[in-house]
Design a protein around this motif. Structure first.
Motif, PDB file in Angstrom:
ATOM      1  N   GLN A 176       0.816  -1.217   0.000  1.00 39.01           N
ATOM      2  CA  GLN A 176       0.000   0.000   0.000  1.00 39.01           C
ATOM      3  C   GLN A 176       0.852   1.270   0.000  1.00 39.01           C
ATOM      4  O   GLN A 176       0.507   2.242  -0.660  1.00 39.01           O
ATOM      5  CB  GLN A 176      -0.943   0.013   1.208  1.00 39.01           C
ATOM      6  N   LEU A 177       1.944   1.241   0.764  1.00 39.22           N
ATOM      7  CA  LEU A 177       2.781   2.434   0.900  1.00 39.22           C
ATOM      8  C   LEU A 177       3.924   2.459  -0.113  1.00 39.22           C
ATOM      9  O   LEU A 177       4.640   3.447  -0.208  1.00 39.22           O
ATOM     10  CB  LEU A 177       3.352   2.525   2.319  1.00 39.22           C
ATOM     11  N   GLN A 178       4.096   1.368  -0.816  1.00 32.71           N
ATOM     12  CA  GLN A 178       5.148   1.233  -1.827  1.00 32.71           C
ATOM     13  C   GLN A 178       6.522   1.567  -1.260  1.00 32.71           C
ATOM     14  O   GLN A 178       7.274   2.361  -1.811  1.00 32.71           O
ATOM     15  CB  GLN A 178       4.835   2.091  -3.053  1.00 32.71           C
ATOM     16  N   THR A 179       6.828   0.941  -0.142  1.00 34.82           N
ATOM     17  CA  THR A 179       8.121   1.128   0.510  1.00 34.82           C
ATOM     18  C   THR A 179       8.446  -0.104   1.333  1.00 34.82           C
ATOM     19  O   THR A 179       7.549  -0.875   1.692  1.00 34.82           O
ATOM     20  CB  THR A 179       8.109   2.384   1.412  1.00 34.82           C
ATOM     21  N   ASP A 180       9.728  -0.298   1.615  1.00 37.44           N
ATOM     22  CA  ASP A 180      10.148  -1.381   2.496  1.00 37.44           C
ATOM     23  C   ASP A 180      10.064  -0.905   3.935  1.00 37.44           C
ATOM     24  O   ASP A 180      10.414   0.231   4.234  1.00 37.44           O
ATOM     25  CB  ASP A 180      11.583  -1.804   2.188  1.00 37.44           C
ATOM     26  N   LEU A 181       9.598  -1.790   4.806  1.00 36.73           N
ATOM     27  CA  LEU A 181       9.520  -1.471   6.231  1.00 36.73           C
ATOM     28  C   LEU A 181      10.361  -2.470   7.003  1.00 36.73           C
ATOM     29  O   LEU A 181      10.345  -3.663   6.692  1.00 36.73           O
ATOM     30  CB  LEU A 181       8.072  -1.548   6.728  1.00 36.73           C
ATOM     31  N   SER A 182      11.064  -1.989   8.001  1.00 33.45           N
ATOM     32  CA  SER A 182      11.849  -2.896   8.834  1.00 33.45           C
ATOM     33  C   SER A 182      10.896  -3.729   9.691  1.00 33.45           C
ATOM     34  O   SER A 182       9.775  -3.306  10.014  1.00 33.45           O
ATOM     35  CB  SER A 182      12.801  -2.109   9.738  1.00 33.45           C
ATOM     36  N   GLN A 183      11.366  -4.901  10.060  1.00 31.73           N
ATOM     37  CA  GLN A 183      10.574  -5.777  10.921  1.00 31.73           C
ATOM     38  C   GLN A 183      10.295  -5.081  12.257  1.00 31.73           C
ATOM     39  O   GLN A 183       9.207  -5.224  12.809  1.00 31.73           O
ATOM     40  CB  GLN A 183      11.310  -7.110  11.138  1.00 31.73           C
ATOM     41  N   GLU A 184      11.261  -4.302  12.740  1.00 35.02           N
ATOM     42  CA  GLU A 184      11.091  -3.598  14.014  1.00 35.02           C
ATOM     43  C   GLU A 184       9.934  -2.610  13.955  1.00 35.02           C
ATOM     44  O   GLU A 184       9.155  -2.496  14.906  1.00 35.02           O
ATOM     45  CB  GLU A 184      12.385  -2.861  14.406  1.00 35.02           C
ATOM     46  N   ARG A 185       9.817  -1.905  12.849  1.00 34.89           N
ATOM     47  CA  ARG A 185       8.715  -0.936  12.719  1.00 34.89           C
ATOM     48  C   ARG A 185       7.371  -1.649  12.638  1.00 34.89           C
ATOM     49  O   ARG A 185       6.389  -1.195  13.220  1.00 34.89           O
ATOM     50  CB  ARG A 185       8.913  -0.056  11.496  1.00 34.89           C
TER      51      ARG A 185
END
Length: 134
Positions: free
Chosen positions: A46-55
């Motif tokens: 949806q955000l078209q970005t990679d997210l860290s597992q922590e976030r």
């Protein structure tokens, strides 16, 4: 008044249906809950970005009211609320980084002052002579 109440009820129904559709996009296996991996993949899509597992884990902790490690429909906040929460996290991380940088700079200044006081240069003849005095 009846017409306004009907419009309000209709709008509430539309919002609920939109929330269910958004939830369904994240709930890939249609089991009625959104797991950590489904949340991560759904947000990244949806955000078209990679997210860290922590976030993603921080988001889950924030929105998982039941504490079961999964989001149910009533806990699902919607993409916009997740975006706001991610922005808050980024702002907090930036503030914390600035604070840590300021601490590091103060420590470096203190080290430099101590180094000047201790003066790590080789002793001069005067220093040698003074050190021989009782």
């Amino acid at each position: 008044r009846a017409e306004a109440a009907a419009l309000e009820a209709e709008r509430a129904q539309e919002v609920a249906e939109a929330a269910e559709r958004a939830f369904a996009k994240f709930d890939q296996n249609s089991d009625g809950v959104i797991t950590m991996s489904e949340l991560k993949q759904g947000l990244e899509t949806q955000l078209q970005t990679d997210l860290s597992q922590e976030r993603v884990e921080a988001l889950m902790r924030k929105f998982d009211d039941s504490g079961d490690g999964k989001l149910q429909l009533e806990e699902f906040a919607g993409v916009e609320k997740f975006k706001v929460a991610l922005a808050e996290m980024a702002r907090d991380e930036k503030k914390r980084s600035s604070e840590l940088l300021a601490v590091a700079q103060r420590e470096e200044e203190a080290y430099n002052q101590i180094s000047e006081i201790l003066n790590d240069r080789p002793p001069t003849n005067t220093d040698k002579a003074l050190s021989l005095l009782p």
